[in-house]
Design a protein around this motif. Structure first.
Motif, PDB file in Angstrom:
ATOM      1  N   TRP A 163      -3.548   6.275   2.028  1.00 24.10           N
ATOM      2  CA  TRP A 163      -2.760   5.919   0.740  1.00 24.10           C
ATOM      3  C   TRP A 163      -3.484   6.579  -0.570  1.00 24.10           C
ATOM      4  CZ3 TRP A 163       1.808   3.986   1.110  1.00 24.10           C
ATOM      5  CH2 TRP A 163       2.141   3.112   2.271  1.00 24.10           C
ATOM      6  N   GLY A 167      -1.244   3.578  -4.756  1.00 21.48           N
ATOM      7  CA  GLY A 167      -0.547   2.898  -3.496  1.00 21.48           C
ATOM      8  C   GLY A 167       0.776   3.030  -3.034  1.00 21.48           C
ATOM      9  N   SER A 168       1.644   4.115  -3.731  1.00 24.31           N
ATOM     10  CA  SER A 168       3.095   4.465  -3.448  1.00 24.31           C
ATOM     11  C   SER A 168       3.093   5.686  -2.632  1.00 24.31           C
ATOM     12  CB  SER A 168       3.757   4.571  -4.514  1.00 24.31           C
ATOM     13  OG  SER A 168       3.224   5.792  -5.682  1.00 24.31           O
ATOM     14  N   LEU A 170       1.563   8.052   0.186  1.00 21.69           N
ATOM     15  CA  LEU A 170       0.866   8.231   1.666  1.00 21.69           C
ATOM     16  C   LEU A 170       0.677   9.592   2.230  1.00 21.69           C
ATOM     17  CD1 LEU A 170      -0.280   6.790   4.175  1.00 21.69           C
ATOM     18  CD2 LEU A 170       1.965   6.828   5.193  1.00 21.69           C
ATOM     19  N   ASP A 186       8.797   0.431  -3.039  1.00 21.17           N
ATOM     20  CA  ASP A 186       8.513  -0.796  -2.700  1.00 21.17           C
ATOM     21  C   ASP A 186       9.588  -1.749  -2.235  1.00 21.17           C
ATOM     22  OD1 ASP A 186       5.867  -0.820  -3.892  1.00 21.17           O
ATOM     23  OD2 ASP A 186       6.719  -0.980  -5.836  1.00 21.17           O
ATOM     24  N   TRP A 476      -4.677   0.694   5.055  1.00 21.89           N
ATOM     25  CA  TRP A 476      -3.994  -0.346   4.270  1.00 21.89           C
ATOM     26  C   TRP A 476      -3.662   0.339   2.861  1.00 21.89           C
ATOM     27  CZ3 TRP A 476      -2.811  -5.405   5.459  1.00 21.89           C
ATOM     28  CH2 TRP A 476      -3.605  -5.878   6.805  1.00 21.89           C
ATOM     29  N   ASN A 477      -2.428   0.088   2.192  1.00 21.74           N
ATOM     30  CA  ASN A 477      -1.962   0.331   0.741  1.00 21.74           C
ATOM     31  C   ASN A 477      -2.993  -0.352  -0.008  1.00 21.74           C
ATOM     32  OD1 ASN A 477      -0.732  -2.152   1.245  1.00 21.74           O
ATOM     33  ND2 ASN A 477       1.246  -1.221  -0.135  1.00 21.74           N
ATOM     34  N   LYS A 478      -2.924  -0.279  -1.428  1.00 20.20           N
ATOM     35  CA  LYS A 478      -3.679  -0.977  -2.398  1.00 20.20           C
ATOM     36  C   LYS A 478      -3.189  -2.502  -2.430  1.00 20.20           C
ATOM     37  CE  LYS A 478      -5.142  -1.196  -7.059  1.00 20.20           C
ATOM     38  NZ  LYS A 478      -5.052  -0.294  -8.604  1.00 20.20           N
ATOM     39  N   LYS A 482       1.081  -3.289   3.381  1.00 19.79           N
ATOM     40  CA  LYS A 482       1.498  -2.135   4.137  1.00 19.79           C
ATOM     41  C   LYS A 482       0.368  -1.608   4.800  1.00 19.79           C
ATOM     42  CE  LYS A 482       5.914  -0.956   1.564  1.00 19.79           C
ATOM     43  NZ  LYS A 482       5.853  -1.981   0.463  1.00 19.79           N
ATOM     44  N   VAL A 494       4.799   3.070   8.981  1.00 17.00           N
ATOM     45  CA  VAL A 494       4.136   2.268   7.913  1.00 17.00           C
ATOM     46  C   VAL A 494       5.020   0.655   8.037  1.00 17.00           C
ATOM     47  CG1 VAL A 494       4.610   1.885   5.334  1.00 17.00           C
ATOM     48  CG2 VAL A 494       4.530   4.110   6.345  1.00 17.00           C
TER      49      VAL A 494
END
Length: 499
Positions: A163, A167-168, A170, A186, A476-478, A482, A494
């Motif tokens: 990520w 965070g948006s 990948l 989101d 993991w995302n920030k 997710k 995801v």
């Protein structure tokens, strides 16, 4: 099949000795074996009969063992066993040897030996409408269809995913000679179709062979993505998908690639036994380090200008930009060192190896601080928790996690030098683990096609996602809501967590 009689065996041994020039030995052996009264017609026995019999027996045993080994797929050739193994060991023992060697071979494949099958354009492009059609697979346990987004488009195994810091976005890297940048919204998964950029690693004269994307890493701002390839090149891409630079210095596949925190240097480690620090602004190598005698398997920054390298030669070197010799070296592992990782403060270095141990090193001493030996098979990866001093979770205990081919994940209290917990739900080798940003959960991905989410505090399994392919990496995302996983079945999934 007719039984092999002692008379026939004695005769072909006699013929072997005679044909090999051991005339005296052949005469004595034939006399003691009573071959002068044998009814065997020697004209019907072909030259080299003993050698042919042994070779065919070995081939039969190896075929039987491979075909009977249900735990792993059949190899294309039979080179997993030594002749002495086939002669001295039972079929069950041989199956065990083959399984272990196939697991190690899968690990090597994960390091960039997959084949590419796709046909891509030279420049990064957006997927066609057909590519944009993604389907959500029905997953078992307590997940729902709306919890999972399946990203399709890769045409070979997906080895790596990461990520972006914000965070948006990948990124994923595959054996199909591409990396991809997916935009993950989101909103609910079933209402969005992600945009994707395809980052092609082929030039107009190249073929897809040996162009596997083996590693990738975002810079701290999330503006640049670095990718390492089996062709030995490092590429830097803008988040828009534009190729910013191609860095050439290595003479072998890239195994590990890391940005320093400042973002001015990029560090790469290769099978060619060297590490290179790149000046990102100039696009030139700042310094090449060639201290190892074996393939480099991992690199890790300690701070903005010093780092550690680990190798198949069982050594760890700590190096500093501008220095021509290592500032520290650690020896103690008895086999190749698969991964190294500095703690958040850069004071302790963790390492894991095929020798089944996890070791903790300090710059203040030459021998390891701790030597953890509770795993029973090769340990592929280790991760520090984002907790304790120097992190955004300073009031939580610092932990180290390790994942092994023995199918377990273990949590270690490094300060006290002891094992805290062992997670035992997986059934096949575990290739990847990742802590959530708040340090409360740990994700693990295995060849058993399962991604598990563990509660660190309660030391229990809280969720399982079952896919239809082995998992090579999880991240993991920030926000920590997710988790992405990359699969051997060419997909990236995801998972939207509501823990």
């Amino acid at each position: 099949m007719a039984p092999l009689t002692s008379e026939f065996l004695n005769f072909i041994v006699f013929r072997y000795l005679f044909e090999s020039g051991f005339t005296h030995a052949a005469f004595n052996f034939g006399y003691e074996a009573g071959l002068n009264t044998s009814t065997i017609n020697g004209h019907l026995v072909p030259p080299g009969g003993l050698v042919q019999l042994v070779q065919k027996g070995i081939q039969y045993l190896e075929l039987e063992t491979n075909f009977s080994n249900d735990d792993t797929d059949m190899d294309e050739d039979f080179k997993l066993l030594e002749p002495m193994d086939l002669i001295t060991k039972s079929v069950d023992e041989l199956r065990k040897i083959i399984k272990e060697k196939k697991e190690k071979a899968q690990k090597k494949k994960l390091r960039g030996k997959g084949k590419a099958n796709a046909d891509h354009k030279r420049e990064p492009t957006r997927r066609t409408e057909m590519e944009k059609q993604h389907k959500e697979k029905e997953l078992e346990h307590d997940s729902e269809r709306s919890d999972v987004m399946v990203l399709e488009g890769h045409t070979s195994e997906v080895f790596a995913c990461a990520w972006s810091p914000e965070g948006s976005l990948l990124a994923s890297g595959s054996g199909d000679a591409t990396a991809r940048i997916w935009t993950i919204g989101d909103g609910p998964f079933n209402s969005t179709i992600p945009n994707v950029l395809v980052l092609n690693h082929l030039d107009s004269q190249a073929t897809e062979e040996n162009k596997d994307v083996t590693s990738l890493d975002w810079n701290r701002e999330g503006t640049l993505l670095a990718t390492g390839s089996y062709d030995g090149q490092v590429r830097i891409w803008k988040r828009s998908g534009e190729l910013a630079s191609t860095l050439n210095k290595h003479k072998g596949p890239i195994m590990s690639l890391k940005w320093n925190k400042k973002g001015n240097y990029l560090l790469s480690g290769s099978i060619d036994t060297t590490a290179v620090v790149w000046n990102v602004k100039s696009g030139e190598s700042k310094q090449q380090f060639g201290f190892h005698s074996g393939q480099l398997l991992d690199v890790a920054w300690r701070n903005n200008d010093s780092f550690a390298t680990s190798s198949a030669d069982s050594m760890i070197y700590v190096c500093k930009v501008g220095e021509n010799k290592p500032v520290k070296k650690f020896s103690g592992h008895q086999n190749e060192i698969n991964a190294i990782n500095w703690d958040p403060l850069g004071s302790l270095l963790a390492s894991c190896s095929d020798d089944t141990t996890v070791k903790i090193w300090s710059m203040k001493q030459d021998v390891c601080l701790h030597d953890f030996r509770e795993h029973s098979k090769e340990i592929y990866t280790i991760k520090w928790s984002p907790t304790g001093a120097g992190t955004s979770n300073p009031n939580q205990q610092l932990l180290l996690a390790s994942a092994s081919f023995d199918t377990t994940v273990k949590l270690w209290d490094v300060h006290q030098g002891r094992l805290l917990h062992s997670f035992n739900s997986h059934r096949e080798p575990i290739y990847s683990i990742a802590f959530s940003p708040n340090g409360e959960y740990l994700a693990s991905g295995s060849l058993d096609k399962c991604m598990n989410i563990w509660s660190v505090k309660e030391a229990k399994l809280v969720r399982t996602y079952n896919g239809d392919g082995g998992i090579f990496e999880v991240c993991w995302n920030k926000k920590g809501n997710k988790v992405a996983a990359c699969f051997a079945n060419k997909k990236v999934c995801v998972f939207d967590l509501r823990l």
